[in-house]
Design an enzyme around this catalytic site. Structure first.
Site, PDB file in Angstrom:
ATOM      1  N   GLN A   1       0.725  -1.014  -0.038  1.00  0.00           N
ATOM      2  CA  GLN A   1      -0.021  -0.037   0.110  1.00  0.00           C
ATOM      3  C   GLN A   1       0.805   1.462   0.158  1.00  0.00           C
ATOM      4  O   GLN A   1       1.131   1.789   1.025  1.00  0.00           O
ATOM      5  CB  GLN A   1      -0.916  -0.117   1.356  1.00  0.00           C
ATOM      6  CG  GLN A   1      -1.877   1.150   1.394  1.00  0.00           C
ATOM      7  CD  GLN A   1      -3.191   0.689   0.522  1.00  0.00           C
ATOM      8  OE1 GLN A   1      -3.712  -0.313   0.672  1.00  0.00           O
ATOM      9  NE2 GLN A   1      -3.804   1.796   0.012  1.00  0.00           N
ATOM     10  N   PHE A   2       1.528   1.759  -1.340  1.00  0.00           N
ATOM     11  CA  PHE A   2       2.221   2.862  -1.213  1.00  0.00           C
ATOM     12  C   PHE A   2       1.315   3.949  -0.880  1.00  0.00           C
ATOM     13  O   PHE A   2       1.994   5.075  -0.552  1.00  0.00           O
ATOM     14  CB  PHE A   2       2.971   3.013  -2.495  1.00  0.00           C
ATOM     15  CG  PHE A   2       2.049   3.484  -3.798  1.00  0.00           C
ATOM     16  CD1 PHE A   2       1.874   4.782  -3.895  1.00  0.00           C
ATOM     17  CD2 PHE A   2       1.419   2.409  -4.386  1.00  0.00           C
ATOM     18  CE1 PHE A   2       1.196   5.061  -5.036  1.00  0.00           C
ATOM     19  CE2 PHE A   2       0.556   3.174  -5.401  1.00  0.00           C
ATOM     20  CZ  PHE A   2       0.425   4.603  -5.638  1.00  0.00           C
ATOM     21  N   THR A   3       0.109   4.117  -0.790  1.00  0.00           N
ATOM     22  CA  THR A   3      -0.500   5.398  -0.705  1.00  0.00           C
ATOM     23  C   THR A   3      -0.533   5.730   0.752  1.00  0.00           C
ATOM     24  O   THR A   3      -0.913   6.905   1.219  1.00  0.00           O
ATOM     25  CB  THR A   3      -1.966   5.276  -0.979  1.00  0.00           C
ATOM     26  OG1 THR A   3      -2.435   4.097  -0.536  1.00  0.00           O
ATOM     27  CG2 THR A   3      -2.145   5.013  -2.658  1.00  0.00           C
TER      28      THR A   3
END
Length: 154
Positions: A83-85
């Site tokens: 989950q890079f966000t």
């Protein structure tokens, strides 16, 4: 490294109509990687996660960890989702920026290192697909949701 950790009674991940990971009682983990993170960060995050006392004991108190569930045969798996966000910068305007997240090569490697560290600690891990468009479904038990940030441990 940041992780959003949810205590779940069930969770699954679907990519292009195919289930890539599915667990019963355990933890759904959304994991973000920063450029400064290393394999050691991944190991520390995994170690912290398996020892978090966020599962109820017989008295209803949060006194049991994922490893306790494993030992008693009550489940204790992890659904791990990249989950890079989690490293979104929303300080300006309405469109988030993601320059604080690790690049794809480093992110993929440390996501894999985190999952392997969990397995090395005796926890079954189901996964999403790094970089894919994923549909994650879960039943948050409690609800119990925590945010772990490795920068807060130094």
């Amino acid at each position: 490294m940041k992780a959003v950790v949810q205590r779940v009674s069930r969770a699954d991940c679907v990519v292009e109509g195919r289930v890539t990971g599915q667990i019963g009682v355990g933890l759904a983990v959304l994991l973000g990687v920063a450029p400064a993170d290393t394999a050691q960060t991944a190991q520390l995050m995994a170690s912290k996660l398996v020892k978090l006392r966020i599962f109820s004991d017989a008295a209803g108190k949060m006194n049991r960890a994922l490893l306790d569930l494993r030992a008693s045969g009550e489940g204790g798996a992890v659904l791990s989702i990249s989950q890079f966000t989690l490293f979104a910068d929303t300080r300006r305007g309405n469109r988030p920026g993601f320059s604080a997240a690790a690049g794809p090569e480093q992110g993929r490697a440390l996501y894999a290192a985190f999952n392997e560290a969990l397995r090395g600690l005796g926890v079954p891990v189901e996964e999403g697909i790094f970089g894919a468009d994923m549909q994650v479904t879960l039943t948050n038990d409690g609800p119990v949701t925590l945010v772990l940030d490795s920068l807060e441990w130094s």
